[in-house]
Design a protein around this motif. Structure first.
Motif, PDB file in Angstrom:
ATOM      1  N   ILE A  37       2.341   4.739 -33.033  1.00  0.00           N
ATOM      2  CA  ILE A  37       3.485   5.303 -32.312  1.00  0.00           C
ATOM      3  C   ILE A  37       3.856   6.670 -32.868  1.00  0.00           C
ATOM      4  O   ILE A  37       4.165   7.603 -32.112  1.00  0.00           O
ATOM      5  CB  ILE A  37       4.685   4.331 -32.386  1.00  0.00           C
ATOM      6  N   ILE A  38       3.829   6.816 -34.196  1.00  0.00           N
ATOM      7  CA  ILE A  38       4.150   8.104 -34.820  1.00  0.00           C
ATOM      8  C   ILE A  38       3.148   9.174 -34.378  1.00  0.00           C
ATOM      9  O   ILE A  38       3.517  10.299 -34.017  1.00  0.00           O
ATOM     10  CB  ILE A  38       4.173   7.975 -36.352  1.00  0.00           C
ATOM     11  N   ASN A  39       1.862   8.838 -34.399  1.00  0.00           N
ATOM     12  CA  ASN A  39       0.839   9.813 -34.021  1.00  0.00           C
ATOM     13  C   ASN A  39       0.897  10.164 -32.535  1.00  0.00           C
ATOM     14  O   ASN A  39       0.440  11.241 -32.139  1.00  0.00           O
ATOM     15  CB  ASN A  39      -0.550   9.280 -34.369  1.00  0.00           C
ATOM     16  N   GLY A  50      -3.247  14.864 -41.509  1.00  0.00           N
ATOM     17  CA  GLY A  50      -3.049  13.639 -42.271  1.00  0.00           C
ATOM     18  C   GLY A  50      -1.845  12.849 -41.811  1.00  0.00           C
ATOM     19  O   GLY A  50      -1.182  13.190 -40.819  1.00  0.00           O
ATOM     20  N   PHE A  51      -1.541  11.794 -42.540  1.00  0.00           N
ATOM     21  CA  PHE A  51      -0.489  10.857 -42.164  1.00  0.00           C
ATOM     22  C   PHE A  51       0.894  11.462 -42.365  1.00  0.00           C
ATOM     23  O   PHE A  51       1.129  12.221 -43.303  1.00  0.00           O
ATOM     24  CB  PHE A  51      -0.614   9.577 -42.996  1.00  0.00           C
ATOM     25  N   SER A  52       1.803  11.062 -41.478  1.00  0.00           N
ATOM     26  CA  SER A  52       3.200  11.454 -41.596  1.00  0.00           C
ATOM     27  C   SER A  52       4.067  10.256 -41.225  1.00  0.00           C
ATOM     28  O   SER A  52       3.808   9.568 -40.238  1.00  0.00           O
ATOM     29  CB  SER A  52       3.524  12.634 -40.675  1.00  0.00           C
TER      30      SER A  52
END
Length: 309
Positions: A37-39, A50-52
């Motif tokens: 969902i974040i991406n 990268g990841f957040s």
């Protein structure tokens, strides 16, 4: 007294450990959905970095990019940025028809779940309720079919569909799914546990025919089992990529997995990770809705009190 306190303390420690394990398992199960969902709210460049843990601001942009080709995207966003009206003559190339594919998948998955659970329950009712010659053989034969992988019969299945002119047809996805040995076995086991012969015999004494008995008495009593298998059948059909990829060529008939696959394996220039994630996010929403509507039947005691002693 000290022994009671010691037992109570041990019980508290065990509960705490159980809660820790359950919380850890829940986190491991839900974290991939959170990342997805974040991406879906981030741009392709942000995802590549990268990841957040925090959401981005590109959800609407990603959603618009689903149905517009690369050349049109730049023109569209240039018009938006410069506060100009987007020209209606620009050609929209629907590379990823997610809304159409979701409708297609809903139709296929719903009919598959309905037919699979109903006819499997009917088959298990016939095998469970009647004593006939070859009953044990039929039961064992159906279970033996469970051991045959789908890929083994794929070549013959495709040849048959080609001869019947059923390629690019949803019938080829729905009708074969009715033969579901796993669903049959689960229904049979559920009937053994929750369906007394006395209720069926009482219905027969009251004048109900077998079809009416099954639909008006057996099916309502089997709601929890039917709901569980309906969820599994819906999810299985919704996620099915292997068979649709072999028999569906028309873009207008694509299901959700085919659209996601086209975005995932796009060429290097056209690949957009943000579009892949928003497609995955939109594909999960119907599954959540189905679970929320049917999950109450899983824990409900539909057969409780059916037979009074």
């Amino acid at each position: 007294m000290e022994q009671v306190k010691s037992q109570s303390k041990n019980l508290t420690i065990r509960r705490i450990l159980c809660y820790i394990v359950l919380i850890l398992l829940a986190f491991l199960s839900l974290f991939p959905f959170y990342v997805m969902i974040i991406n879906a709210t981030r741009s392709h460049a942000q995802i590549q970095r990268g990841f957040s843990a925090l959401p981005g601001a590109s959800f609407w942009r990603n959603f618009v990019n689903l149905s517009i080709d690369k050349e049109t995207r730049s023109a569209f966003w240039s018009g938006v940025i410069s506060n100009l009206k987007f020209s209606p003559v620009v050609n929209y190339a629907k590379n990823y028809p997610i809304l159409k594919s979701m409708l297609n998948s809903i139709i296929v998955a719903s009919l598959t779940a309905l037919c699979t659970t109903y006819f499997s329950a009917m088959t298990s009712y016939g095998v469970y309720m009647y004593n006939f010659k070859g009953k044990k053989f039929c039961f064992r034969f159906i279970l033996a079919v469970m051991m045959v992988p789908t890929q083994v019969s794929t070549l013959g299945f495709i040849k048959l569909l080609t001869r019947l002119n059923l390629t690019n047809n949803y019938i080829a996805l729905i009708v074969p799914a009715i033969a579901a040995p796993v669903v049959f076995f689960y229904m049979y086991q559920s009937m053994e546990a929750t369906l007394p012969f006395s209720i069926v015999e009482a219905a027969r004494v009251d004048g109900c025919n077998e079809f009416m008995t099954f639909n008006r008495i057996v099916v309502p009593m089997m709601k929890p089992a039917i709901a569980v298998q309906a969820i599994f059948a819906f999810v299985s059909s919704w996620n099915n990529y292997f068979i649709p990829n072999l028999i569906i060529d028309k873009k207008s008939l694509w299901t959700v997995p085919l659209v996601i696959n086209s975005a995932r394996y796009a060429d290097y220039v056209s690949f957009d990770a943000a579009i892949v994630y928003i497609l995955l996010t939109m594909a999960v929403v119907p599954l959540i809705i189905v679970y929320l509507f049917l999950s109450k039947y899983i824990i409900s005691g539909a057969t409780a009190g059916g037979v009074k002693e």
